[in-house]
Write a protein that holds these residues in place. Structure first.
Motif, mmCIF file in Angstrom:
data_model
loop_
_atom_site.group_PDB
_atom_site.id
_atom_site.type_symbol
_atom_site.label_atom_id
_atom_site.label_comp_id
_atom_site.label_asym_id
_atom_site.label_seq_id
_atom_site.Cartn_x
_atom_site.Cartn_y
_atom_site.Cartn_z
ATOM 1 N N VAL A 102 0.761 -1.283 0.001
ATOM 2 C CA VAL A 102 0.130 0.060 -0.102
ATOM 3 C C VAL A 102 0.881 1.216 0.096
ATOM 4 C CG1 VAL A 102 -1.825 1.300 1.205
ATOM 5 C CG2 VAL A 102 -1.784 -1.144 1.237
ATOM 6 N N VAL A 103 0.759 2.132 -1.043
ATOM 7 C CA VAL A 103 1.546 3.201 -1.095
ATOM 8 C C VAL A 103 0.604 4.445 -1.253
ATOM 9 C CG1 VAL A 103 2.194 2.755 -3.541
ATOM 10 C CG2 VAL A 103 3.826 4.252 -2.256
ATOM 11 N N GLU A 104 1.018 5.558 -0.705
ATOM 12 C CA GLU A 104 0.011 6.683 -1.022
ATOM 13 C C GLU A 104 0.708 7.952 -0.640
ATOM 14 O OE1 GLU A 104 -3.179 8.782 -1.993
ATOM 15 O OE2 GLU A 104 -3.006 6.469 -2.090
ATOM 16 N N THR A 105 0.592 9.142 -1.600
ATOM 17 C CA THR A 105 1.254 10.305 -1.365
ATOM 18 C C THR A 105 0.196 11.189 -0.440
ATOM 19 O OG1 THR A 105 0.382 11.341 -3.460
ATOM 20 C CG2 THR A 105 2.633 10.397 -3.313
ATOM 21 N N VAL A 106 0.701 12.015 0.276
ATOM 22 C CA VAL A 106 -0.084 12.824 1.174
ATOM 23 C C VAL A 106 0.213 14.322 1.054
ATOM 24 C CG1 VAL A 106 -0.929 11.134 2.951
ATOM 25 C CG2 VAL A 106 1.069 12.432 3.322
ATOM 26 N N GLN A 107 -0.655 15.185 1.282
ATOM 27 C CA GLN A 107 -0.235 16.653 1.017
ATOM 28 C C GLN A 107 -0.128 17.395 2.569
ATOM 29 O OE1 GLN A 107 0.789 17.993 -1.320
ATOM 30 N NE2 GLN A 107 0.094 20.050 -1.579
ATOM 31 N N VAL A 108 0.351 16.514 3.626
ATOM 32 C CA VAL A 108 0.216 17.236 5.165
ATOM 33 C C VAL A 108 1.866 16.887 5.279
ATOM 34 C CG1 VAL A 108 -2.126 16.982 5.602
ATOM 35 C CG2 VAL A 108 -0.590 15.052 6.010
ATOM 36 N N PRO A 109 2.149 17.578 6.533
ATOM 37 C CA PRO A 109 3.534 17.254 6.846
ATOM 38 C C PRO A 109 3.648 16.103 7.391
ATOM 39 C CG PRO A 109 2.887 19.662 7.759
ATOM 40 C CD PRO A 109 1.625 18.678 6.971
ATOM 41 N N THR A 110 4.725 15.276 6.870
ATOM 42 C CA THR A 110 5.046 13.878 7.563
ATOM 43 C C THR A 110 6.390 13.726 7.916
ATOM 44 O OG1 THR A 110 3.657 13.331 5.349
ATOM 45 C CG2 THR A 110 4.935 11.613 6.443
ATOM 46 N N PRO A 111 6.473 13.082 9.225
ATOM 47 C CA PRO A 111 7.859 12.680 9.741
ATOM 48 C C PRO A 111 8.643 11.627 9.093
ATOM 49 C CG PRO A 111 6.229 11.311 10.735
ATOM 50 C CD PRO A 111 5.412 12.222 9.888
ATOM 51 N N ASP A 112 9.751 11.488 9.216
ATOM 52 C CA ASP A 112 10.640 10.396 8.668
ATOM 53 C C ASP A 112 10.589 9.219 9.809
ATOM 54 O OD1 ASP A 112 11.183 11.549 6.052
ATOM 55 O OD2 ASP A 112 12.670 12.898 7.441
ATOM 56 N N ALA A 113 10.150 8.042 9.093
ATOM 57 C CA ALA A 113 10.258 6.872 10.254
ATOM 58 C C ALA A 113 10.132 5.538 9.163
ATOM 59 C CB ALA A 113 8.812 7.147 11.219
ATOM 60 N N PHE A 114 10.553 4.755 9.959
ATOM 61 C CA PHE A 114 10.548 3.256 9.323
ATOM 62 C C PHE A 114 10.539 2.273 10.224
ATOM 63 C CE2 PHE A 114 12.953 6.217 6.562
ATOM 64 C CZ PHE A 114 12.582 5.759 5.271
ATOM 65 N N TYR A 115 9.642 1.176 10.020
ATOM 66 C CA TYR A 115 9.671 0.048 10.926
ATOM 67 C C TYR A 115 9.639 -1.065 10.153
ATOM 68 C CZ TYR A 115 7.901 4.166 13.796
ATOM 69 O OH TYR A 115 7.810 5.284 14.535
ATOM 70 N N TRP A 116 9.882 -2.311 10.936
ATOM 71 C CA TRP A 116 10.078 -3.738 10.377
ATOM 72 C C TRP A 116 9.613 -4.349 11.609
ATOM 73 C CZ3 TRP A 116 10.648 -6.382 6.065
ATOM 74 C CH2 TRP A 116 11.164 -7.556 5.950
ATOM 75 N N GLU A 117 8.059 -4.717 11.579
ATOM 76 C CA GLU A 117 7.408 -5.307 12.479
ATOM 77 C C GLU A 117 6.341 -6.411 12.203
ATOM 78 O OE1 GLU A 117 7.193 -1.539 15.484
ATOM 79 O OE2 GLU A 117 5.477 -1.860 14.282
ATOM 80 N N ASP A 118 5.823 -7.124 12.774
ATOM 81 C CA ASP A 118 4.804 -8.073 12.586
ATOM 82 C C ASP A 118 3.453 -7.483 12.084
ATOM 83 O OD1 ASP A 118 3.753 -7.340 15.071
ATOM 84 O OD2 ASP A 118 3.757 -9.200 15.935
ATOM 85 N N ARG A 119 3.279 -6.064 12.173
ATOM 86 C CA ARG A 119 2.129 -5.505 11.755
ATOM 87 C C ARG A 119 2.337 -4.146 11.426
ATOM 88 N NH1 ARG A 119 -1.589 -6.053 16.758
ATOM 89 N NH2 ARG A 119 -0.618 -8.332 16.563
ATOM 90 N N PRO A 120 1.264 -3.460 10.737
ATOM 91 C CA PRO A 120 1.548 -2.227 10.244
ATOM 92 C C PRO A 120 1.731 -1.105 11.289
ATOM 93 C CG PRO A 120 -0.021 -3.150 8.886
ATOM 94 C CD PRO A 120 0.220 -3.942 9.993
ATOM 95 N N HIS A 121 2.758 -0.550 11.291
ATOM 96 C CA HIS A 121 2.867 0.784 12.558
ATOM 97 C C HIS A 121 2.038 1.888 12.025
ATOM 98 C CE1 HIS A 121 5.176 2.057 16.009
ATOM 99 N NE2 HIS A 121 4.836 3.178 15.318
ATOM 100 N N MET A 122 0.922 2.153 12.880
ATOM 101 C CA MET A 122 -0.100 3.137 12.560
ATOM 102 C C MET A 122 0.166 4.747 13.203
ATOM 103 S SD MET A 122 -1.823 1.924 9.829
ATOM 104 C CE MET A 122 -3.282 2.378 9.677
ATOM 105 N N GLN A 123 0.898 4.520 14.356
ATOM 106 C CA GLN A 123 0.989 5.708 15.149
ATOM 107 C C GLN A 123 1.010 7.063 14.529
ATOM 108 O OE1 GLN A 123 3.428 5.490 18.723
ATOM 109 N NE2 GLN A 123 3.334 7.447 19.186
ATOM 110 N N GLU A 124 2.038 7.227 13.612
ATOM 111 C CA GLU A 124 2.229 8.323 12.694
ATOM 112 C C GLU A 124 1.058 9.051 12.076
ATOM 113 O OE1 GLU A 124 6.446 6.955 13.848
ATOM 114 O OE2 GLU A 124 4.571 6.196 13.462
#
Length: 269
Positions: A102-124
């Protein structure tokens, strides 16, 4: 893409990965243009992927490194394909099987963060949504009303209405952007001006169910009213919703929808 659709796609990815025992790569990348360093996002992307590989090796040894290495080419291709459409941020969620991304561009300020986990990281993403929730922008005036549905700082859909003097009811304008409403109704200005003071309350009461219907369907967290002062104040009092309501005391009548959204966002900061 609206947040609801994005959330649904990410949930489908999470279910698929959970069933197949794969890991999930979650990426948030700030791609806002930088005049001094126009390619800085590429450096951050490469650095983030390098750190993720090191993390995969430390956490799961050779097995997870192999998963990551198998996934990496498809992630790099997905980012490369979006390069010409980048906005302020890029979100990517990928299953290590390589079969679901799933890939999507957004038009709001976005932090730089990378995760490798057993599920999607949704906090940001949840934090971004708090700052830019689903909202209805309502530009209201005597010429007509424009309703713009937004999510994560982008237009999801829009509707434009004017009062039909012949049929004495609200009529949706087809194929007209917000900027066209004023011009399209200018020929009826004299008739509007004569009837406005007498009929405004009734006209607005007739429009309230239309707006409340949009609110229910779009699941707005807030409704933002702009336009003529008397009209926005009356609408604000008439509306009966659970969404937060607020008025920006400015009239953006005749302004293109995308520009109107930018003006509203700048006034809310």
């Amino acid at each position: 893409m609206s947040f609801t659709k994005l959330e649904r796609h990410v949930k489908e990815l999470e279910d698929y990965c959970a069933e197949s025992g794969h890991r999930v790569l979650s990426m948030y990348l700030n791609t806002e243009p930088d005049r001094n360093r126009p390619q800085s996002w590429k450096i951050k992307f490469k650095s983030g992927m390098k750190r993720l590989r090191e993390y995969a090796e430390a956490e799961g040894g050779e097995e997870q490194v192999q998963m990551f290495d198998n996934l990496r080419p498809s992630v790099e291709r997905a980012v490369e394909e979006m390069r010409g459409d980048l906005k302020k941020g890029l979100l990517l969620f990928a299953c290590s099987s390589g079969q679901f991304t799933v890939v999507e561009t957004v038009q709001v300020p976005t932090p730089d963060a990378f995760y490798w986990e057993d599920r999607p990281h949704m906090q940001e993403l949840q934090e971004m949504l708090k700052s830019y929730p689903p909202a209805g922008l309502v530009q209201a005036g005597s010429e007509g009303v424009s309703v713009i549905s937004t999510s994560l700082g982008e237009i999801v859909d829009e509707w434009h209405y004017e009062w039909d003097l012949q049929q004495d009811r609200w009529r949706q304008k087809k194929g007209l952007g917000h900027a066209g409403i004023l011009a399209s109704s200018a020929n009826h200005r004299d008739q509007y001006d004569k009837k406005l003071d007498v009929n405004r309350q009734r006209w607005l009461k007739d429009f309230v169910p239309v707006l409340e219907s949009h609110n229910r369907k779009q699941k707005w967290e807030e409704i933002i009213l702009t336009g003529e002062t008397d009209v926005t104040n009356d609408l604000d009092e008439m509306l009966n919703t659970k969404s937060r309501q607020r008025i920006i005391p400015k009239n953006f009548n005749g302004m293109p929808s995308a520009q109107l959204l930018q003006e509203v966002q700048s006034n809310l900061r």
